[in-house]
Design a protein around this motif. Structure first.
Motif, short mmCIF file in Angstrom:
data_model
loop_
_atom_site.label_atom_id
_atom_site.label_comp_id
_atom_site.label_asym_id
_atom_site.label_seq_id
_atom_site.Cartn_x
_atom_site.Cartn_y
_atom_site.Cartn_z
N SER A 118 0.82 -1.21 0.00
CA SER A 118 0.00 0.00 0.00
C SER A 118 0.86 1.26 0.00
CB SER A 118 -0.96 0.00 1.19
OG SER A 118 -0.26 -0.10 2.41
N ASP A 119 2.04 1.21 0.60
CA ASP A 119 2.94 2.36 0.51
C ASP A 119 3.48 2.51 -0.91
OD1 ASP A 119 2.50 2.82 3.16
OD2 ASP A 119 4.60 2.82 3.75
N LEU A 120 3.78 1.39 -1.54
CA LEU A 120 4.18 1.44 -2.95
C LEU A 120 3.05 2.01 -3.79
CD1 LEU A 120 5.94 0.78 -5.42
CD2 LEU A 120 5.05 -1.57 -5.32
N ALA A 121 1.83 1.58 -3.52
CA ALA A 121 0.68 2.08 -4.27
C ALA A 121 0.55 3.59 -4.12
CB ALA A 121 -0.59 1.39 -3.78
N ALA A 122 0.71 4.10 -2.90
CA ALA A 122 0.60 5.54 -2.67
C ALA A 122 1.66 6.30 -3.45
CB ALA A 122 0.72 5.84 -1.18
N ALA A 123 2.88 5.77 -3.46
CA ALA A 123 3.94 6.43 -4.22
C ALA A 123 3.64 6.42 -5.71
CB ALA A 123 5.28 5.74 -3.95
N LEU A 124 3.12 5.32 -6.22
CA LEU A 124 2.79 5.23 -7.65
C LEU A 124 1.65 6.17 -8.02
CD1 LEU A 124 3.04 1.37 -8.22
CD2 LEU A 124 4.76 3.12 -8.71
N ALA A 125 0.79 6.47 -7.06
CA ALA A 125 -0.31 7.41 -7.31
C ALA A 125 0.12 8.87 -7.16
CB ALA A 125 -1.48 7.12 -6.37
N GLY A 126 1.37 9.11 -6.77
CA GLY A 126 1.87 10.47 -6.74
C GLY A 126 2.44 10.95 -5.44
N SER A 127 1.91 10.46 -4.30
CA SER A 127 2.44 10.91 -3.01
C SER A 127 1.77 10.13 -1.88
CB SER A 127 2.18 12.41 -2.79
OG SER A 127 2.53 12.78 -1.47
N ILE A 128 2.56 9.78 -0.90
CA ILE A 128 1.99 9.16 0.30
C ILE A 128 1.16 10.18 1.09
CG2 ILE A 128 3.89 9.62 1.91
CD1 ILE A 128 3.57 6.68 2.83
#
Length: 358
Positions: free
Chosen positions: A249-259
């Motif tokens: 989920s942290d990887l997902a947040a980064a891929l979406a632009g920002s945690i």
């Protein structure tokens, strides 16, 4: 008029700043819609309390929270307190006794935000990650022996139960069924972890039989990182263990632009105890007190809380206000490459809430 009792636990670092911003937005929404009010009680639980008293929260803290309809949580963690003490002393000390066994983390690219992935735009990445939130690697089983000696040993035992796996799997299939694509990916590491993870695989197959309208597949967690990065459009709803989903989920947040824009809900689906809603960015002491924390994750978290409380119209109003604000680069905080401050974004969202006629 419905009144919801909200326990606000700002916690540590920027958690204090973003929770206050979130409460301002929630107050504006309640004033705007006029069919509910919020009775907010603030709790000073966190690292400062630990330094004063030796405990992040009272022994009966979880029981105190049972009287509330929802919990609005900021962050926990401080540079001068070991992370395992803060995590187990507050966040997990709430989640586990209140049986918030489903951690739900929606991820998508909001308007105006650019993914670091080439050629990936809004709509290409729209996921919900369902994290098992009560057992697995964070069950708290294990210990240390022969401390300080050459033969010192530490064990961390991952606990997987049929009941725990089945209930999170059913929850994840229900989430997948509720979404347009009706697509679920089950993430394990069953090639190497041949007991607990194989049990996950077996129960996934069993539960899938009750959801013939949901298409599902299975991925090993290492291969899943590749798929998330190279083929984001192939994913929709994802379910994984406590540890695997925490990382993914942290990887997902980064891929979406920002945690800084990523929300989460710690859900007790039975309703027998309150659920807890929090941004996932942590206490971020490197920017604490600078007034530049991105409050968008907290606002999205507040939208999730409103949806959970039975206010879908108000939750949707807030999401539209969030999208209107993120679409404006002048309102991007430094994590998004901008210069806006926490207060700027908060005022803009409140203005969007108050100015919308729907």
């Amino acid at each position: 008029m419905k009144t919801y009792r909200i326990a606000a636990i700002p916690g540590d670092g920027i958690g204090i700043e973003v929770v206050e911003a979130g409460l301002q937005v929630l107050a504006a929404l309640a004033e705007r819609d006029g069919d509910f009010t919020l009775d907010v009680e603030r709790f000073d639980w966190g690292s400062e309390r630990y330094k004063r008293t030796g405990a992040l929260m009272p022994k009966d803290g979880a029981d105190q929270l049972r009287a509330f309809d929802a919990i609005f949580f900021g962050a926990v963690g401080a540079p001068d307190v070991p992370d395992h003490l803060t995590l187990w002393g507050l966040r997990l000390a709430i989640c586990q006794p209140l049986d918030q066994f489903a951690n739900v983390r929606p991820t998508r690219i909001l308007p105006g935000i650019t993914s670091p992935l080439r050629g990936v735009d809004e709509g290409d990445l729209d996921w919900v990650i369902v994290r098992e939130n009560s057992e697995g690697e964070y069950a708290g089983q294990g210990g240390r022996s022969h401390r300080g000696l050459p033969q010192e040993v530490a064990t961390e035992v991952s606990i997987f139960t049929r009941a725990g796996i089945e209930r999170i799997m059913r929850y994840a299939f229900e989430v997948a069924r509720s979404r347009p694509r009706k697509l679920l990916t089950v993430v394990t590491k069953s090639n190497a972890q041949r007991y607990g993870m194989v049990l996950w695989d077996e129960i996934a197959r069993e539960v899938a039989a009750d959801f013939p309208d949901v298409t599902w597949d299975k991925m090993l967690v290492d291969a899943m990182t590749v798929r998330m990065t190279l083929h984001p459009k192939s994913l929709d709803t994802i379910v994984a263990t406590n540890l695997h989903a925490d990382i993914l989920s942290d990887l997902a947040a980064a891929l979406a632009g920002s945690i800084g824009v990523a929300p989460t809900g710690n859900i007790n689906p039975t309703g027998r105890a309150p659920s807890m809603f929090e941004p996932i960015h942590g206490s971020a002491f490197d920017i604490t007190g600078k007034g530049i924390a991105n409050p968008i994750a907290t606002f999205w978290t507040a939208s999730m809380m409103l949806e959970h409380l039975g206010q879908p119209h108000t939750a949707a109003t807030l999401m539209r206000a969030i999208e209107r604000v993120t679409a404006d680069p002048a309102l991007h905080t430094p994590d998004l490459g901008g210069t806006a401050r926490t207060d700027d974004v908060t005022r803009a969202v409140i203005d969007a809430v108050r100015g919308r006629n729907d």
